[in-house]
Enzyme design. Structure first.
Site, short mmCIF file in Angstrom:
data_model
loop_
_atom_site.label_atom_id
_atom_site.label_comp_id
_atom_site.label_asym_id
_atom_site.label_seq_id
_atom_site.Cartn_x
_atom_site.Cartn_y
_atom_site.Cartn_z
N ASP A 1 14.38 10.81 52.67
CA ASP A 1 13.88 10.21 53.90
C ASP A 1 14.28 8.74 54.03
OD1 ASP A 1 12.23 10.06 56.22
OD2 ASP A 1 10.58 9.29 55.01
N ASN B 1 12.80 11.33 41.99
CA ASN B 1 11.70 11.30 42.95
C ASN B 1 11.54 12.66 43.61
OD1 ASN B 1 9.72 9.79 44.71
ND2 ASN B 1 11.05 10.69 46.28
N GLU B 2 10.34 13.21 43.49
CA GLU B 2 9.96 14.44 44.16
C GLU B 2 10.95 15.59 44.03
OE1 GLU B 2 8.68 13.66 48.19
OE2 GLU B 2 6.83 12.73 47.47
N ASN C 1 2.83 11.30 44.19
CA ASN C 1 2.93 10.93 45.60
C ASN C 1 2.00 11.86 46.37
OD1 ASN C 1 4.98 9.26 44.78
ND2 ASN C 1 6.63 10.35 45.82
N TYR D 1 -0.34 12.54 50.06
CA TYR D 1 -0.53 12.15 51.45
C TYR D 1 -1.73 12.87 52.07
CZ TYR D 1 3.82 9.55 51.16
OH TYR D 1 4.78 8.63 50.82
N TYR E 1 -0.05 13.99 55.76
CA TYR E 1 0.64 15.28 55.90
C TYR E 1 -0.33 16.45 55.71
CZ TYR E 1 5.04 12.70 55.73
OH TYR E 1 6.07 11.84 56.00
N GLU F 1 2.99 6.94 45.53
CA GLU F 1 3.13 6.90 47.00
C GLU F 1 1.86 7.44 47.63
OE1 GLU F 1 6.49 8.80 48.96
OE2 GLU F 1 7.85 8.10 47.40
N TRP G 1 3.00 3.36 49.99
CA TRP G 1 4.25 3.71 50.65
C TRP G 1 4.20 3.24 52.08
CZ3 TRP G 1 8.67 4.77 48.58
CH2 TRP G 1 9.70 5.23 49.40
N LYS H 1 5.70 3.73 57.78
CA LYS H 1 4.56 3.60 56.86
C LYS H 1 4.49 2.21 56.24
CE LYS H 1 4.22 8.51 55.79
NZ LYS H 1 5.53 8.98 56.26
C1 BDP Z 1 7.82 11.15 50.24
C2 BDP Z 1 9.15 10.54 49.81
C3 BDP Z 1 9.51 9.29 50.59
C4 BDP Z 1 9.21 9.48 52.06
C5 BDP Z 1 7.71 9.71 52.21
C6 BDP Z 1 7.28 9.86 53.67
O1 BDP Z 1 9.16 10.29 48.43
O2 BDP Z 1 10.86 8.97 50.37
O3 BDP Z 1 9.64 8.42 52.85
O4 BDP Z 1 7.37 10.90 51.54
O5 BDP Z 1 7.27 10.98 54.15
O6 BDP Z 1 7.96 12.51 50.26
O7 BDP Z 1 7.00 8.86 54.31
#
Ligand code: BDP
Length: 606
Positions: free
Chosen positions: A162, A419-420, A473, A475, A479, A511, A556, A576
């Site tokens: 992203d 990462n992820e 990470n 959300y 999300y 994150e 993040w 973000k």
């Molecule tokens: C995570 C990623 C990051 C994205 C973030 C997002 O590690 O690179 O920018 O989500 O969705 O999955 O803002």
């Protein structure tokens, strides 16, 4: 790999400025842009990504090779030297031509490489330097991607990370010299602390390895403190030096000794190279992360190298300003999400006592996110068709190059090797086991992590036990359970309980965040408003504070940043940021400032 340096025995010429620039429109071998002055009238700045410099979609969206060219003169006094062109980064693949001759090729967009010029151009002579750069990402590059050919025959690039695929020469280019006879080729320092004594264990490689044993030359080390006083000396290419009453490198209170490696011949110094060395220890014990034996709590950011116009171009003004903002807000750390940052940034973090989680460019090794977010059929990440053995070799190279470049930085306390990735999908363990082993062999002195994606919860992740620190990470509230903070809070707390019960390891929230339009306010905490961002972070922090196992929080993102235009849920990038892309604070900045400065007071870092 040592960063070039000017010393009494070495010279350094900076080649930044405007270079001639052209797209390679057809087959690069047929076009042979290195063989003549570049056609057209374009000039491109170095360092900068080229994508946003020109008002031309053909350049912005170009997939393939571009060429940069300029004339360079070798200084006339270099007859006793070997000399090299150093490319600090060519994203993602670079070739260097001296006049008509290809002298170096390098794959990997965020780590440096050298091209030797010595035998090709004499001191005092000029040459045509062409650097061709390719931005294509395939299933065997790191980061990976997929190239498709459109109906009109044009190539288009897809990728599963992203941030915008900025390309070009985003970091400095140098011409540098080292003594022809013998020179210091590499230095490794690893520090330790014994009571009040600082210990620097070192290993010096010279260009002629037998030199250190020969009668005519020998290797010496001299350690100098910040007041320019010699505090320790030793002989031999490998060993350790002790510094009584050493001043330690501490988060928020950096102290750097100059560790000088010298080759001497008959009492004369024939080469010297200095490494800025912070003396400190790192240890992971149960769920604690200790720096100098003291529990550390990470406050700060996942960041990007990203600014308007320059793209990923390194810029000292932005760098210093960003560090000022980090200081202002109480950030003691950041992660180099999602690739190694410019060497200047690492030097600056060393000097200012900012702790770094240093990450490889292995991002987007995950087809499940794409399928999950867009309801597509699930495709397998690990296997011959996508992330395969060849990809893993490229990934191993990215680890080798990151450690070779950054191993001596006191600021680096943790390697993040990906990462992820799709860590709950079958095949992940087989893929990662050898990479973790490699990382530990290359640097036994630092802990290793990878950054876990939200789908790979504690009951599903297949690789977390291989690592020292759990980096998550999450959300919840963005999300997942979008806008519903009470439900998000309960789900987040539940998940953390699961991790704590299963693993006795420190957890760093690497994150968490919510897209926020600067200036959009809402009485009802509507998602995308500054008010929601504040409420969201307050919820997350209430949960962090319930877990002593959580030893860090990196939000993040530091600032809004550019993403691929094909991401239809992004409007001019990811929003973000705690700061806008031009570094103006959103309402959340003040809230974080209060929380983190209080944390730093507790940690005695203020
Ligand atoms: C995570 C990623 C990051 C994205 C973030 C997002 O590690 O690179 O920018 O989500 O969705 O999955 O803002």
């Amino acid at each position: 790999m040592l960063k070039p340096q000017a010393t009494a025995t070495r010279d350094l010429v900076n080649l930044d400025g405007t270079w001639r620039f052209a797209l390679v429109q057809s087959d690069i071998e047929k076009e042979a842009p290195w063989s003549k002055p570049l056609p057209g009238t374009l000039d491109a700045p170095v360092p900068a990504s080229y994508n946003d410099i020109f008002v031309d979609p053909a350049i912005h969206n170009h997939v393939g090779w571009v060429s940069y060219q300029r004339t360079v003169t070798v200084p006339r006094g270099w007859s006793q030297d070997r000399y090299f062109v150093r490319v600090s980064a060519a994203t993602h693949r670079g070739r260097v031509y001296i006049n008509d001759k290809l002298v170096a090729e390098h794959i990997g967009g965020y780590t440096p490489f050298d091209a030797e010029v010595t035998e090709l151009v004499k001191p005092g002579e000029s040459f045509r330097l062409t650097i061709t750069v390719n931005n294509e990402l395939t299933n065997v590059t790191i980061p990976p991607g997929i190239i498709e050919v459109k109906q009109n025959g044009q190539k288009s690039q897809r990728y599963f990370h992203d941030f915008y695929n900025y390309a070009g020469l985003a970091r400095s280019v140098w011409l540098y010299s080292v003594p022809k006879a013998e020179y210091v080729q590499d230095v490794t320092v690893v520090t330790d602390v014994e009571g009040s004594t600082g210990v620097i264990n070192y290993d010096i490689k010279t260009a002629t390895p037998e030199a250190s044993n020969s009668n005519s030359s020998s290797v010496h080390v001299v350690v100098v403190d910040e007041a320019d006083k010699v505090v320790a000396e030793a002989s031999g290419a490998k060993g350790s030096v002790k510094i009584p009453n050493a001043t330690l490198w501490q988060p928020g209170a950096a102290y750097l000794y100059q560790f000088r490696a010298e080759i001497r011949q008959g009492g004369k110094v024939v080469d010297s190279y200095s490494v800025a060395t912070g003396i400190r220890t790192i240890e992971v014990r149960d769920y604690e992360f200790l720096i100098n034996g003291k529990p550390f709590y990470f406050t700060g950011f996942g960041r990007h190298e990203d600014t308007a116009i320059r793209g990923k171009g390194h810029d000292s003004a932005y760098m210093v300003h960003d560090f000022q903002l980090m200081h202002w807000i109480g950030a003691n750390s950041f992660r180099t999400s999602h690739y190694p940052y410019a060497e200047e940034v690492m030097d600056f973090a060393d000097r200012h006592g900012i702790v770094v989680i240093d990450e490889t460019p292995a991002v987007g090794l995950n087809l499940a996110i794409d399928s999950g977010l867009f309801g597509k059929k699930l495709k397998h990440t690990w296997g011959p068709e996508y992330i395969n053995d060849q990809t893993r070799e490229a990934h191993a190279d990215s680890i080798r190059e990151l450690i070779a470049r950054d191993k001596n930085h006191a600021c680096v306390v943790l390697w993040s090797i990906s990462n992820e990735p799709s860590s709950s999908e079958e095949g992940a363990r087989e893929y990662f086991e050898p990479l973790v082993k490699l990382t530990r062999e290359l640097d036994p002195s630092r802990p290793v992590c990878f950054v876990n994606v939200m789908f790979a919860t504690y009951d599903k992740c297949l690789i977390s036990d291989l690592f020292d620190v759990l980096c998550l990470n999450r959300y919840y509230g963005w999300y997942m359970h979008t806008g519903d903070l009470p439900t998000a809070e309960a789900a987040f707390e539940d998940e953390l309980k699961g991790w704590v019960a299963k693993y006795k390891k420190p957890i760093v929230m690497t994150e968490y965040g919510a897209d926020t339009m600067s200036g959009f306010r809402s009485y009802y905490n509507a998602p995308w408003s500054e008010d929601f961002q504040v409420a969201y972070y307050n919820m997350c922090h209430a949960v962090h504070d319930r877990f002593p196992e959580v030893v860090g929080e990196q939000v993040w993102n530091f600032a809004d940043f550019q993403t691929a235009a094909t991401h239809i849920f992004r409007v001019d990038g990811n929003k973000k940021g705690i700061f806008t892309r031009d570094r103006k604070p959103k309402a959340i900045a003040g809230v974080l400032r209060e929380r983190w400065n209080a944390k730093l007071k507790e940690l005695n870092e203020l």
